[in-house]
Each structure stands twice: as structure tokens, then as C-alpha cells.
Write a protein that holds these residues in place. Structure first.
Motif, PDB file in Angstrom:
ATOM      1  N   UNK A 152       0.832  -1.202   0.000  1.00 29.61           N
ATOM      2  CA  UNK A 152       0.000   0.000   0.000  1.00 29.61           C
ATOM      3  C   UNK A 152       0.865   1.250   0.000  1.00 29.61           C
ATOM      4  N   UNK A 153       0.355   2.286  -0.637  1.00 27.21           N
ATOM      5  CA  UNK A 153       0.971   3.614  -0.600  1.00 27.21           C
ATOM      6  C   UNK A 153      -0.107   4.590  -0.162  1.00 27.21           C
ATOM      7  N   UNK A 154       0.176   5.332   0.898  1.00 28.74           N
ATOM      8  CA  UNK A 154      -0.830   6.234   1.419  1.00 28.74           C
ATOM      9  C   UNK A 154      -2.065   5.516   1.899  1.00 28.74           C
ATOM     10  N   UNK A 155      -1.918   4.266   2.320  1.00 25.40           N
ATOM     11  CA  UNK A 155      -3.041   3.493   2.837  1.00 25.40           C
ATOM     12  C   UNK A 155      -3.865   2.795   1.775  1.00 25.40           C
ATOM     13  N   UNK A 156      -3.511   2.946   0.486  1.00 25.29           N
ATOM     14  CA  UNK A 156      -4.286   2.336  -0.595  1.00 25.29           C
ATOM     15  C   UNK A 156      -3.446   1.273  -1.304  1.00 25.29           C
ATOM     16  N   UNK A 157      -4.036   0.079  -1.547  1.00 24.06           N
ATOM     17  CA  UNK A 157      -3.274  -0.971  -2.243  1.00 24.06           C
ATOM     18  C   UNK A 157      -2.885  -0.539  -3.653  1.00 24.06           C
ATOM     19  N   UNK A 158      -1.607  -0.734  -3.982  1.00 23.87           N
ATOM     20  CA  UNK A 158      -1.137  -0.443  -5.331  1.00 23.87           C
ATOM     21  C   UNK A 158      -0.592  -1.695  -6.017  1.00 23.87           C
TER      22      UNK A 158
END
Length: 277
Positions: A152-158
Motif C-alpha cells: 500500500x501507498x498512502x493506505x491504498x493498495x497499489x
């Protein structure tokens, strides 16, 4: 950082090994031996090692979490052995026989644990293609004894459902991003969060290392520079120094010694084995 710029490209360890194997055919000639840039990543936790190449000790006490190189190594075949510091060659914990180093590639050799917790060496062919202005490349490699994970980046899965020993990559806006690793499909944090400084014109390679069972999961980062779209440099790798320091490592490896851990060749997957004590 604008996370919308992430585009996922996933490649298995086997694919990376095949790419590695084929690279030598591009530039090798009988008269001039082609070279590759080779870096080494030590991701086996709690296991400093001595490195032997063709029966000779090449590196003392190479420590977990260190990155060494890159070196310009000529293509060829070599025997590699890793022992515990001070132990005899016949007690090697990992060996690679007749390992091939191609020419004309940029390669990282990761000594790490497989999903079951056994030590192995995996070769990865590094993507050194140019990036657009204002961009950086982020590459994540799962080299830990752990189940599938999401990054995750910034709390969002990438990057989702990444398994050992696979990688995923994306070209993103340059800048600082807060990243963590969670168990696939959950919010259970396994590693991090950590701030990644993704500089324009670079590739940042992040390795997940260690063991989930032993609760020593960690991250190791490697950076490749010189990927700007405009001319201005030849790609080269940089990373954390080995226990004795990269400069010392370089001189120790001069002459016949420049063979350090070139065992990440095309046959690593077929020939790497854990020796019995």
C-alpha cells in the motif's frame, strides 16, 4: 504523490531468471567478453555469511540487510558457496554450481528465504528503461518467508496478491510516499509503514525480507540511477554498503576475486541447493 499514476506490471521470479539468461546473447562475442552490472542483496535474517567463489573466500561476514555493488562482471560460469563466518567450505549452507553470468544486463542477486523459510538465491533482471520527466520507478520484490501480501501507498493498495519470489513495478510521480505491506486482502500490517524517497530518474527497488513466523520481517532498498529520459548518464546501481564497506569489497574482489556472488545466473533456480550439515 498522485497514486492514480500507478500502473501495475507483475513478473514472476522465473520470468526474471529467463530474462537474465537471455541477456548474454545480445552482446557476447568471441573477441570481447560482454559485462553486466551485478548487485547483491543479503536478505537471509540472522545469518551473516562468508562468500566463496570457485573455492576461494571472497567476502567475510556479509551481513543481512546489506546491498553490495554494482560491479561490472564479465560473462562466464562460476561455482558459489555461502558459509557461516569462519566455517569450512564443505559446510556451506547454500551452493550454486556452474552458475552463468550473462553479458549486457543489470542484475540483482537476492539471497533470501523462500516461502517455506529455506535459503535460496533468486536473480532479478532490473528494468533500466528510461522514465518520463518528473517520474520515478518503484519496484517491489517479495523475498520473505511469508504468505501473499498487498503493498500500500498512502493506505491504498497499489500492488496486490504479491507472492515469493515475484515482483511488481510501476512508474510513478517522483516524491516521498508512505508505504506499508499488509497480508493480502486484509488491513493486517506485516511491514512498515516506511517513507520512500522516489527521486526523479531513478528506480527504487524494495525487498521484503525475513520470516513472518520468526517475526523479523523487514525492508531493504536498492536504488538505480540514471534513468532520466534526457541523455546524461549510464544507469548504475547504488545501495547500502556491505559490512566491510563497498570500497573494501571492490578491492577485495579485484582480479580473480571479482566473481562475488555471480551465482544468480540462468541456472540458479535449477542448481541452488541447501547443503546438509
Amino acid at each position: 504523490m498522485q497514486l492514480s499514476y500507478f500502473r501495475r506490471v507483475a513478473a514472476g521470479g522465473a520470468v526474471a531468471a529467463l530474462t537474465f539468461a537471455g541477456a548474454g546473447a545480445l552482446t557476447a562475442t568471441p573477441a570481447y567478453a560482454a559485462t553486466s552490472k551485478v548487485s547483491v542483496v543479503h536478505g537471509i535474517p540472522d545469518t551473516p555469511v562468508d562468500v566463496y567463489v570457485n573455492g576461494k573466500k571472497t567476502l567475510d561476514n556479509f551481513k543481512p540487510g546489506d546491498v553490495a555493488g554494482p560491479l561490472d562482471l564479465e560473462q562466464g560460469a562460476y561455482d558459489i558457496a555461502l558459509t557461516k563466518p569462519g566455517e569450512a567450505l564443505d559446510k556451506a549452507i547454500l551452493t550454486v554450481d556452474d552458475a552463468e553470468v550473462p553479458g549486457g544486463a543489470n542484475i540483482s542477486l537476492a539471497a533470501h528465504l523462500d516461502e517455506a523459510g529455506k535459503p535460496k538465491i533468486t536473480p532479478f533482471a532490473n528494468d533500466t528503461a528510461k522514465v518520463d520527466a518528473g517520474k520515478a520507478r518503484l519496484i517491489v520484490r517479495h523475498t520473505a518467508a511469508a504468505p501473499a501480501v498487498d503493498v500500500r501507498a498512502g493506505g491504498k493498495p497499489v500492488f496486490e496478491d504479491l507472492t515469493n519470489p515475484n515482483e511488481a513495478k510501476a512508474d510513478v510521480d517522483a516524491g516521498t510516499v508512505s508505504a506499508d505491506v499488509v497480508l493480502a486482502g486484509t488491513d493486517t500490517v506485516a511491514i512498515g509503514p516506511a517513507d520512500l524517497d522516489l527521486k526523479e530518474g531513478t528506480a527504487t527497488i524494495v525487498y521484503a525480507i525475513g520470516s513472518a513466523e520468526a517475526k523479523n520481517l523487514d525492508l531493504v532498498a536498492q536504488t538505480i540511477t540514471g534513468l532520466h529520459s534526457a541523455p546524461g548518464g549510464v544507469p548504475s546501481g547504488t545501495g547500502g554498503q556491505a559490512g566491510t564497506g563497498v570500497q573494501t569489497w571492490w578491492y577485495v574482489l579485484a582480479g580473480a576475486g571479482v566473481l562475488l556472488l555471480v551465482g544468480g545466473g540462468a541456472r540458479v533456480a535449477a542448481t541452488a541447493r541447501t547443503s546438509r550439515r
